[in-house]
Write an enzyme that holds these catalytic residues in place. Structure first.
Site, mmCIF file in Angstrom:
data_model
loop_
_atom_site.group_PDB
_atom_site.id
_atom_site.type_symbol
_atom_site.label_atom_id
_atom_site.label_comp_id
_atom_site.label_asym_id
_atom_site.label_seq_id
_atom_site.Cartn_x
_atom_site.Cartn_y
_atom_site.Cartn_z
ATOM 1 N N CYS A 1 25.002 14.179 17.981
ATOM 2 C CA CYS A 1 25.881 14.868 16.993
ATOM 3 C C CYS A 1 27.708 15.645 17.239
ATOM 4 O O CYS A 1 26.945 16.204 18.745
ATOM 5 C CB CYS A 1 24.833 16.040 16.542
ATOM 6 S SG CYS A 1 24.866 17.593 16.223
ATOM 7 N N CYS B 1 26.047 19.196 18.692
ATOM 8 C CA CYS B 1 25.521 18.681 19.582
ATOM 9 C C CYS B 1 25.980 19.223 20.813
ATOM 10 O O CYS B 1 26.291 19.977 22.131
ATOM 11 C CB CYS B 1 24.602 18.752 19.307
ATOM 12 S SG CYS B 1 22.650 18.878 18.306
ATOM 13 N N ASP C 1 37.774 26.131 12.554
ATOM 14 C CA ASP C 1 37.646 24.726 12.319
ATOM 15 C C ASP C 1 39.117 23.811 12.526
ATOM 16 O O ASP C 1 39.819 24.304 13.053
ATOM 17 C CB ASP C 1 37.965 24.960 10.974
ATOM 18 C CG ASP C 1 36.964 23.879 10.335
ATOM 19 O OD1 ASP C 1 35.322 23.396 9.674
ATOM 20 O OD2 ASP C 1 37.379 22.771 10.024
ATOM 21 N N HIS D 1 19.622 22.515 17.162
ATOM 22 C CA HIS D 1 19.759 21.274 15.466
ATOM 23 C C HIS D 1 19.275 21.156 14.811
ATOM 24 O O HIS D 1 17.767 20.517 14.755
ATOM 25 C CB HIS D 1 19.663 19.769 16.454
ATOM 26 C CG HIS D 1 20.334 19.085 15.209
ATOM 27 N ND1 HIS D 1 21.892 18.656 14.983
ATOM 28 C CD2 HIS D 1 19.478 18.219 14.465
ATOM 29 C CE1 HIS D 1 22.018 17.813 14.407
ATOM 30 N NE2 HIS D 1 20.098 17.468 13.690
ATOM 31 N N GLY E 1 28.602 18.541 -0.077
ATOM 32 C CA GLY E 1 29.957 17.830 0.761
ATOM 33 C C GLY E 1 29.404 18.804 2.286
ATOM 34 O O GLY E 1 30.409 18.201 3.178
ATOM 35 N N THR F 1 29.808 17.037 6.068
ATOM 36 C CA THR F 1 29.834 15.793 6.516
ATOM 37 C C THR F 1 29.714 16.124 7.840
ATOM 38 O O THR F 1 28.816 15.117 8.935
ATOM 39 C CB THR F 1 31.538 15.925 6.228
ATOM 40 O OG1 THR F 1 32.024 17.031 7.255
ATOM 41 C CG2 THR F 1 31.733 15.549 4.970
ATOM 42 N N HIS G 1 24.831 19.029 10.873
ATOM 43 C CA HIS G 1 24.118 20.239 11.534
ATOM 44 C C HIS G 1 24.067 22.095 11.261
ATOM 45 O O HIS G 1 25.714 21.982 10.440
ATOM 46 C CB HIS G 1 25.032 20.416 12.865
ATOM 47 C CG HIS G 1 24.191 21.490 14.541
ATOM 48 N ND1 HIS G 1 23.660 20.631 15.710
ATOM 49 C CD2 HIS G 1 24.387 22.622 14.541
ATOM 50 C CE1 HIS G 1 23.208 22.281 15.766
ATOM 51 N NE2 HIS G 1 23.599 22.913 15.687
ATOM 52 N N HIS H 1 25.530 24.418 9.436
ATOM 53 C CA HIS H 1 26.610 25.188 10.051
ATOM 54 C C HIS H 1 27.318 26.505 8.339
ATOM 55 O O HIS H 1 27.044 26.141 8.082
ATOM 56 C CB HIS H 1 28.446 24.516 10.410
ATOM 57 C CG HIS H 1 29.033 23.696 9.968
ATOM 58 N ND1 HIS H 1 27.710 23.211 9.020
ATOM 59 C CD2 HIS H 1 29.229 23.540 8.343
ATOM 60 C CE1 HIS H 1 28.894 21.842 8.148
ATOM 61 N NE2 HIS H 1 29.444 22.147 7.849
ATOM 62 N N HIS I 1 30.391 28.177 6.720
ATOM 63 C CA HIS I 1 31.656 28.164 6.945
ATOM 64 C C HIS I 1 32.248 29.463 6.780
ATOM 65 O O HIS I 1 31.923 30.043 5.600
ATOM 66 C CB HIS I 1 32.963 27.532 6.360
ATOM 67 C CG HIS I 1 32.681 26.225 6.100
ATOM 68 N ND1 HIS I 1 33.411 24.912 6.723
ATOM 69 C CD2 HIS I 1 31.831 25.419 6.144
ATOM 70 C CE1 HIS I 1 33.130 23.952 7.014
ATOM 71 N NE2 HIS I 1 32.036 23.785 6.284
HETATM 72 P P1 DGP Z 1 30.982 20.499 6.117
HETATM 73 O O1 DGP Z 1 31.794 19.825 5.092
HETATM 74 O O2 DGP Z 1 30.926 21.674 5.255
HETATM 75 O O3 DGP Z 1 29.668 19.364 7.401
HETATM 76 O O4 DGP Z 1 32.219 20.796 7.186
HETATM 77 C C1 DGP Z 1 32.068 20.103 8.700
HETATM 78 C C2 DGP Z 1 33.338 20.569 8.922
HETATM 79 O O5 DGP Z 1 33.458 20.958 10.277
HETATM 80 C C3 DGP Z 1 34.872 20.615 8.917
HETATM 81 O O6 DGP Z 1 35.746 21.699 8.130
HETATM 82 C C4 DGP Z 1 35.385 20.383 9.420
HETATM 83 C C5 DGP Z 1 34.853 20.656 11.199
HETATM 84 N N1 DGP Z 1 34.456 19.946 12.503
HETATM 85 C C6 DGP Z 1 34.415 18.613 12.239
HETATM 86 N N2 DGP Z 1 34.125 17.837 13.625
HETATM 87 C C7 DGP Z 1 34.821 19.057 14.134
HETATM 88 C C8 DGP Z 1 35.381 19.244 15.953
HETATM 89 O O7 DGP Z 1 34.974 18.468 16.549
HETATM 90 N N3 DGP Z 1 35.474 20.405 16.099
HETATM 91 C C9 DGP Z 1 35.525 21.519 15.351
HETATM 92 N N4 DGP Z 1 36.182 22.423 15.430
HETATM 93 N N5 DGP Z 1 35.787 21.571 13.885
HETATM 94 C C10 DGP Z 1 34.572 19.333 13.138
#
Ligand code: DGP
Length: 124
Positions: A4, A7, A30, A46, A93, A95, A98, A100, A102
């Site tokens: 992950c 994680c 982000d 997690h 949506g 991606t 884990h 989160h 926004h």
């Molecule tokens: P979601 O679509 O809600 O699962 O958004 C996942 C968000 O995580 C996306 O806006 C980009 C962010 N993201 C993905 N990988 C990383 C990373 O390695 N570092 C950071 N800071 N953000 C990440």
């Protein structure tokens, strides 16, 4: 979980721009900001998505929400607010699997994002 991304960020195995950390919660910017202020608030535990909570997680989710709004204020969005988003599973949506939250702020979003979702979902 070993595979992950979030994680790994929690464990310090991947870099991130942290804006808050305690025993249970981490918040960081982000990697692909879509608004001038765009950060994520995650539990260190997690949990795959908002739809994978157990009853014992309810207090933690409350803390996540409270911290998200506190950080939004600290990031300069107290007066004008912003948008708190939780994507869940594939139709939502999500991606990164884990949980989160926004926070999107620093620009007037109006109803545009919601309208985009509705159009994409061909509800009109
Ligand atoms: P979601 O679509 O809600 O699962 O958004 C996942 C968000 O995580 C996306 O806006 C980009 C962010 N993201 C993905 N990988 C990383 C990373 O390695 N570092 C950071 N800071 N953000 C990440």
């Amino acid at each position: 979980m070993s595979d992950c991304i979030f994680c790994k960020i929690i464990a310090g195995q991947l870099p991130s721009k942290k804006i808050y950390e305690d025993d249970e919660i981490l918040a960081f910017l982000d990697i692909n900001p879509v608004t001038p202020v765009h950060f994520l608030v995650i539990p260190k535990k997690h949990i795959k998505s908002l739809m994978d909570l157990s009853a014992e997680d309810s207090a933690l989710v409350g803390r996540l929400m409270f911290k998200a709004q506190e950080l939004a204020k600290q990031q300069g969005c107290e007066e004008k607010g912003g948008r708190f988003i939780i994507n869940a599973k594939s139709d939502g949506g999500q991606t990164v699997d884990h949980l989160h939250i926004h926070f999107l702020g620093g620009i007037a979003l109006g109803a545009s994002l919601l309208q985009t979702c509705l159009h994409t979902g061909k509800r009109e």
